[in-house]
Design an enzyme around this catalytic site. Sequence first.
Site, PDB file in Angstrom:
ATOM      1  N   ARG A   1     -86.807  45.718-117.649  1.00 13.45           N
ATOM      2  CA  ARG A   1     -86.617  44.863-116.451  1.00 13.45           C
ATOM      3  C   ARG A   1     -87.927  44.902-115.571  1.00 13.45           C
ATOM      4  O   ARG A   1     -88.673  45.864-115.430  1.00 13.45           O
ATOM      5  CB  ARG A   1     -85.594  46.033-115.527  1.00 13.45           C
TER       6      ARG A   1
ATOM      7  N   ARG B   1     -87.267  54.140-110.879  1.00 15.16           N
ATOM      8  CA  ARG B   1     -87.324  52.795-111.188  1.00 15.16           C
ATOM      9  C   ARG B   1     -88.608  52.516-112.099  1.00 15.16           C
ATOM     10  O   ARG B   1     -89.679  52.618-111.798  1.00 15.16           O
ATOM     11  CB  ARG B   1     -87.261  52.245-109.825  1.00 15.16           C
TER      12      ARG B   1
ATOM     13  N   GLU C   1     -78.204  55.657-107.275  1.00 16.70           N
ATOM     14  CA  GLU C   1     -77.311  55.070-108.408  1.00 16.70           C
ATOM     15  C   GLU C   1     -77.731  55.284-109.717  1.00 16.70           C
ATOM     16  O   GLU C   1     -78.715  55.186-110.167  1.00 16.70           O
ATOM     17  CB  GLU C   1     -77.370  53.660-108.106  1.00 16.70           C
TER      18      GLU C   1
ATOM     19  N   SER D   1     -72.915  51.634-112.975  1.00 18.29           N
ATOM     20  CA  SER D   1     -72.438  50.443-112.098  1.00 18.29           C
ATOM     21  C   SER D   1     -71.269  49.790-113.011  1.00 18.29           C
ATOM     22  O   SER D   1     -71.575  49.711-114.234  1.00 18.29           O
ATOM     23  CB  SER D   1     -73.575  49.606-111.972  1.00 18.29           C
TER      24      SER D   1
ATOM     25  N   ARG E   1     -83.369  57.888-116.131  1.00 13.98           N
ATOM     26  CA  ARG E   1     -83.113  58.222-114.564  1.00 13.98           C
ATOM     27  C   ARG E   1     -82.084  59.327-114.603  1.00 13.98           C
ATOM     28  O   ARG E   1     -82.073  60.250-113.678  1.00 13.98           O
ATOM     29  CB  ARG E   1     -82.316  56.979-114.282  1.00 13.98           C
TER      30      ARG E   1
END
Length: 466
Positions: free
Chosen positions: A292, A307, A391, A394, A432
Amino acid sequence: MIDLKRLREDPDRFKAGARDKNIDVDIEHVLRLDERRRQLMTEQEVRRAEQKKISKVVGPQIGRLKGLLKTAEGAARDALETEIRDLESRPVTLKNEIQAFEHEITQITPELDALLLEVPQPPDDDVPRGRSADDNVQIRTWHPDGFDPTRPFEANRGFAPKTHLDLIADLGLVDFQRAVGMSGARHYVLVGDGMRLHQAVLRYAFDRMTNEHGFTPMSVPVIVREECMVGTGFFPAGRDQAYHIEESRRGSGHDLFLTGTGEVGLMGLHQDEILDAETLPRRYATVSTCFRREAGAAGKDTAGLYRIHQFDKVEQVVICRADEAESRAWHAKMIGFVEDLLQSLELPYRLLQCCTGDLGPKNADMVDIECWMPGRGDLDAAGRPTGAYGETHSASRLYDFQCRRLKMRYRDEHGNNVFCHSLNNTVIASPRILIPILEIHQQADGTVTIPPALRPHMGGRERIGG
RNA sequence: GGAGAGGUGGCGGAGCGGUUGAACGCGCCGGUCUCGAAAACCGGUAUGGCCUUCGGGUCAUCGAGGGUUCGAAUCCCUCCCUCUCCGCCA
């Protein structure tokens, strides 16, 4: 992609949906282009039908006459040539008209197609309206015995926590400096037990999905063509987020993109297929590296493993019949798999019902799962973080939006080809997830207790450090 | 990287300028026969768009896009993909 017919029938629903998602798209313009295109096509088809009819009669005649021409001589030859010219001239007007319509259609179509890809799926009625992630609604929380995130870490455990950055440094689990030297900001090198834990978590999660929940283990490409990105709904809206390999500029083949989730490979797999209804629902799990660009996130979460540009993720997707109840049931089940997993890792978490403004173009509904991370959140009087949810998962429910783009269908009991429904959900994303694992399971002596569920994948060891 | 071959319906495989959306075979579905099954025989069997009085009508699609032509699966151009051999290589 949305159903153009439904857009025609009920444009207000789609306008409201786009508005609720904060997505700017000119639906009136879509309708105008569609209307015009259909007019042109009808006009053109009338003429084509006529042309076809004529040429079915005239064609064989010309063929026959041209055959005769080969042996004919003198006056007979002239007569034949005149007759052929006469026959050939008959459809010329039609041809010119058809070409004129064709010209206008080819001007409108690319614009319409491009716009159509930008019309988002309207959120479901039971999704709360809201502007941004701040308006998401907590559904429920869970925490293991002995760690209640509503109380400070120290009140739970009797000592002040380190952040994952401290733990990583003290235990030698990650080398950020060299990674940044090699690849730039937001890169990392997992070292020793850091890498072991990363692999353990992935393997544990993958095995649970495939061995206990019946998901087919898959390896899929992480380098894909643009069609795959468009088909799965990540393009055009998310184009900025994907790494782009410009092979075409080197004169070979076509451009490629690095996928930001295993969902792309798992869903792209059956592009353009009509699946046997008997094989539905398809349940697939993959573990893949995700890339990403994090465009637009400059300055946000710059430290640590939160991130990053490259990570690994176990992903689950379900492709099922076009049935809302079944779709919803799978959504709940897939979330349940994750809850079970997090509970087995003894990580406090909460479920958030995402509001319309946080949904993204392709989802009708989305539930995020956030794990409690003691090292995040506001600072206390002593300058230490007070902890916050972050988070980690998802879960999306897409109806047929994705499968319509991918042309993924099945034949129903009436013999009609119907676009499948699709769903996807993170199983686990690492590194993460290492943040809450390290921070929650840290001990006063600076070591980290390995959750029992992961120990078989860590050589039976019980702790890191010490 | 070098040299060749090729992309046609679920599959195999014809067609190479004129009623070809596409022969033939296999597969699949329905029927006849049978106590039942197999075999045999008969019939059906692509996808999408538009219109529809819901009976159907019509157009597009033979890897993709352009072009030639009255007419293209068939001829020309560009691109993409697959396969084989050689070289290199995890």
